[in-house]
Design a protein around this motif. Structure first.
Motif: not given
Length: 207
Positions: A91-113
Motif C-alpha cells: 500500500e502506498a504510504q502518506g499519499s498515492s503513488l501518483d501524487r508521490q511521483l508528482a511531488a518528487l519530480h516537482a522537488a527535483q525536476p531534472s532527476a531521472p525516474y
C-alpha cells in the motif's frame, strides 16, 4: 472460482484501459505529465500481480485522474497449499503513488525516474493465517464468489476505482472491474479492511 475474459469482458477491459489512458492525458493538461508518463511502470513495479509464490490470487486497486486513493494490492500466495497460504499486502504510504511521483519530480525536476523512484514509499506486509485468521477467511470468501463477467453495457461512475484481478489458483485468468457494486470489488474492499486490521494490530511482518 475461475474467470477468463470472453469477448464482452475483453471489450470492457479495453474500455477501462482506454478510460485510464484518457485520464492520464487529462493529468497532462494539469501539468502532471511526468507523473502520468511514469505511473504505469511504477504501478507495475511497486504493485505486481503477475508473479507470486506458487498458485496465487491477486488484486490491485487504483483510481486515475483524481489520484486521491492510495493504491494497494493484495496477493494470496501458495493458494493450493492450505498450510503454506499467506497474504502479501502492498500500500502506498502518506499519499498515492501518483501524487508521490508528482511531488518528487516537482522537488527535483531534472532527476531521472530511476533515481526518484527510490524515494517512493510503499509499505509491504506478509500475513499468515495463524496470526491473522482473516487470511483464511477472505481466501475462502474468494472461492465462493459468483463471478459476473464485465459487459459492454456497464456504465462506470466518473473517475471510477479500477480493480485488476489475476489468478492461477482456479484455472487462471484476469479481469478488470470498475463496477463498485459487483462481487469482486466488494471482496477486494472487505479483504483490504480485514487485512489492514491485522496490520494495525501488529499481526503482520513488515518487509
Amino acid at each position: 472460482m475461475k474467470f477468463r475474459l470472453a469477448s464482452a469482458g475483453a471489450a470492457a477491459l479495453a474500455a477501462g484501459l482506454a478510460l485510464w489512458c484518457g485520464q492520464a492525458w487529462s493529468q497532462k493538461s494539469r501539468g502532471d505529465a511526468w507523473a502520468a508518463k511514469h505511473f504505469p511502470a511504477a504501478f507495475e513495479e511497486f504493485f505486481p500481480i503477475k508473479r507470486a509464490e506458487g498458485d496465487f490470487v491477486a488484486v490491485r486497486v487504483h483510481r486515475s485522474n483524481l489520484n486521491d486513493l492510495r493504491e494497494y494490492s493484495i496477493v494470496f500466495e501458495d493458494a493450493q497449499r492450505s498450510k503454506a497460504l499467506r497474504a502479501v499486502v502492498r500500500e502506498a504510504q502518506g499519499s498515492s503513488l501518483d501524487r508521490q511521483l508528482a511531488a518528487l519530480h516537482a522537488a527535483q525536476p531534472s532527476a531521472p525516474y530511476d533515481r526518484l523512484k527510490r524515494a517512493v514509499k510503499v509499505g509491504v506486509w506478509t500475513l499468515l493465517p495463524n496470526r491473522c485468521p482473516a487470511v483464511t477467511a477472505q481466501f475462502k470468501a474468494f472461492e465462493n464468489i459468483q463471478f459476473v463477467r464485465p459487459s459492454d453495457d456497464d456504465q462506470p461512475q466518473p473517475n471510477p476505482v479500477l480493480y485488476e484481478f489475476n489468478e492461477t489458483f482456479a484455472g487462471g485468468g484476469s479481469v478488470l472491474e470498475f463496477m463498485e457494486n459487483r462481487a469482486l470489488p466488494r471482496w477486494a474492499r472487505a479483504t483490504h479492511q480485514a487485512l489492514d486490521a491485522c496490520i494495525a494490530s501488529g499481526h503482520a511482518t513488515a518487509d
